[in-house]
Structure formats: C-alpha cells, structure tokens
Enzyme design. Structure first.
Site, short mmCIF file in Angstrom:
data_model
loop_
_atom_site.label_atom_id
_atom_site.label_comp_id
_atom_site.label_asym_id
_atom_site.label_seq_id
_atom_site.Cartn_x
_atom_site.Cartn_y
_atom_site.Cartn_z
N LYS A 44 5.02 2.83 -9.42
CA LYS A 44 5.36 1.40 -9.27
C LYS A 44 4.51 0.53 -10.21
O LYS A 44 4.71 -0.67 -10.29
CB LYS A 44 5.09 0.95 -7.81
CG LYS A 44 6.12 1.43 -6.82
CD LYS A 44 5.66 1.37 -5.38
CE LYS A 44 5.17 0.09 -4.86
NZ LYS A 44 4.84 0.13 -3.42
N LYS A 46 1.33 0.03 -9.72
CA LYS A 46 0.36 -0.68 -8.87
C LYS A 46 -0.83 0.24 -8.62
O LYS A 46 -0.69 1.42 -8.37
CB LYS A 46 0.99 -1.01 -7.50
CG LYS A 46 1.90 -2.22 -7.53
CD LYS A 46 2.31 -2.62 -6.12
CE LYS A 46 1.50 -3.78 -5.61
NZ LYS A 46 2.11 -4.46 -4.46
N1 C2G Z 1 4.52 -9.83 1.47
C1 C2G Z 1 4.71 -11.08 2.06
N2 C2G Z 1 3.86 -12.09 1.77
C2 C2G Z 1 2.81 -11.89 0.92
C3 C2G Z 1 2.59 -10.62 0.34
C4 C2G Z 1 3.48 -9.60 0.64
O1 C2G Z 1 5.67 -11.26 2.83
N3 C2G Z 1 1.98 -12.94 0.65
C5 C2G Z 1 5.46 -8.76 1.78
C6 C2G Z 1 6.18 -8.21 0.55
O2 C2G Z 1 7.31 -9.02 0.23
C7 C2G Z 1 6.60 -6.82 1.02
C8 C2G Z 1 5.46 -6.44 2.01
O3 C2G Z 1 4.77 -7.66 2.32
O4 C2G Z 1 7.83 -6.88 1.73
C9 C2G Z 1 4.51 -5.44 1.40
O5 C2G Z 1 4.02 -5.99 0.18
P1 C2G Z 1 3.33 -4.98 -0.86
O6 C2G Z 1 2.32 -4.17 -0.16
O7 C2G Z 1 2.98 -5.76 -2.08
O8 C2G Z 1 4.58 -4.02 -1.17
P2 C2G Z 1 5.21 -3.69 -2.59
O9 C2G Z 1 4.15 -3.20 -3.49
O10 C2G Z 1 6.03 -4.86 -2.94
O11 C2G Z 1 6.09 -2.39 -2.27
O12 C2G Z 1 10.05 0.20 -1.99
C10 C2G Z 1 9.46 -1.07 -1.75
C11 C2G Z 1 8.04 -1.13 -2.28
O13 C2G Z 1 7.28 -0.05 -1.80
C12 C2G Z 1 7.40 -2.47 -1.88
#
Ligand code: C2G
Length: 129
Positions: A44, A46
C-alpha cells in the site's frame, strides 16, 4: 444478525479510527475488522510504526469490535464478505467510491472522516519533538 466489516492499518490508533469503528458498529450488530499486515502495508506504500500484531491487539480490545482478521492483499474482500456473510462494508470517505465494486455482494457505505487527525500527522509531530 447484521454484520459489518471494515479494513485498515490502524497505526498509532487515534480518535479518528475509534469514531469510525464505533459508527460502523452502530450500523449493525457485529463488526469485523481486517487489520493490514506489515507486508501488505508495504504494497500500500504505507510504513506503520506499530507492528501488525500490536495494531490488531489494540483493535481487538475495543468494545465496538467483535472479530479481527488480517488483510494481506487488495483482492480478498469479496471472498471475506461471502465467507463471513457480511451485510455492510464500510470505510471512511477518503475511500469514497473505491469499493463500489463490492455492491453486488453487500451494502457499501463511506462515513465522513474525522478531520484534523491522522497517523501521518502524529508521526510528523513526533519526529519534530
Ligand atoms: N479514518 C477516519 N478518520 C481519520 C483517519 C482515518 O475515519 N482521521 C478512517 C479511514 O477512512 C479508514 C480507517 O479509518 O476507513 C482506517 O484508516 P487507515 O488505518 O489509514 O487505513 P488505510 O491505510 O486507509 O487502509 O483495504 C483498505 C485499506 O486497508 C485501508
């Protein structure tokens, strides 16, 4: 029982993650969370500070989370949704539209992100301390 599922890294767990999971849980009676493995995070693009097992342990400890599994690739969602008999797939709206291909398998919802907070924000803050 209405089952909800979501996927994420959940690094440096914060209020944005919590608010999303609690809101998703309220759409049904059961919430399953797939936590991205460290290897999949590389795919990803990340880099998480906490390792996968620790991130999963934090998520599993939450009252609003019923089951935790691991996310190892982009392509597992349809299989997961069918295998676990999921009714609703939900994500924050930074993913708006990206998972509409799941619509033939379950309801798809995108909830407003919590503004002003993100794992990368905290990483930046921590590095300048
Ligand atoms: N999120 C949120 N508000 C934030 C930060 C994150 O609502 N301030 C939500 C994101 O939209 C996501 C969830 O929290 O739905 C997890 O965020 P991340 O850990 O950043 O996930 P991500 O890296 O986007 O991975 O297949 C999908 C991916 O694995 C998502």
């Amino acid at each position: 029982m209405k089952k909800v599922v979501t996927y994420g890294t959940f690094d440096l767990f914060h209020i944005g993650h919590l608010r999303l999971l609690e809101r998703l849980r309220n759409y049904g009676d059961h919430l399953t969370v797939f936590v991205s493995t460290d290897e999949f995070n590389e795919v990803k693009g990340k880099k998480s500070l906490s390792k996968c097992a620790d991130r999963a342990e934090v998520v599993a400890a939450l009252r609003c989370v019923d089951e935790v599994y691991f996310e190892t690739c982009w392509d597992q969602k349809v299989h997961d949704i069918n295998r676990l008999d999921i009714d609703i797939f939900g994500m924050g709206d930074d993913w708006l539209g990206k998972f509409d291909f799941l619509l033939p398998h379950c309801q798809v919802i995108y909830l407003p992100r919590t503004e002003g907070v993100s794992s990368s924000y905290f990483k930046k803050k921590l590095s300048s301390v």
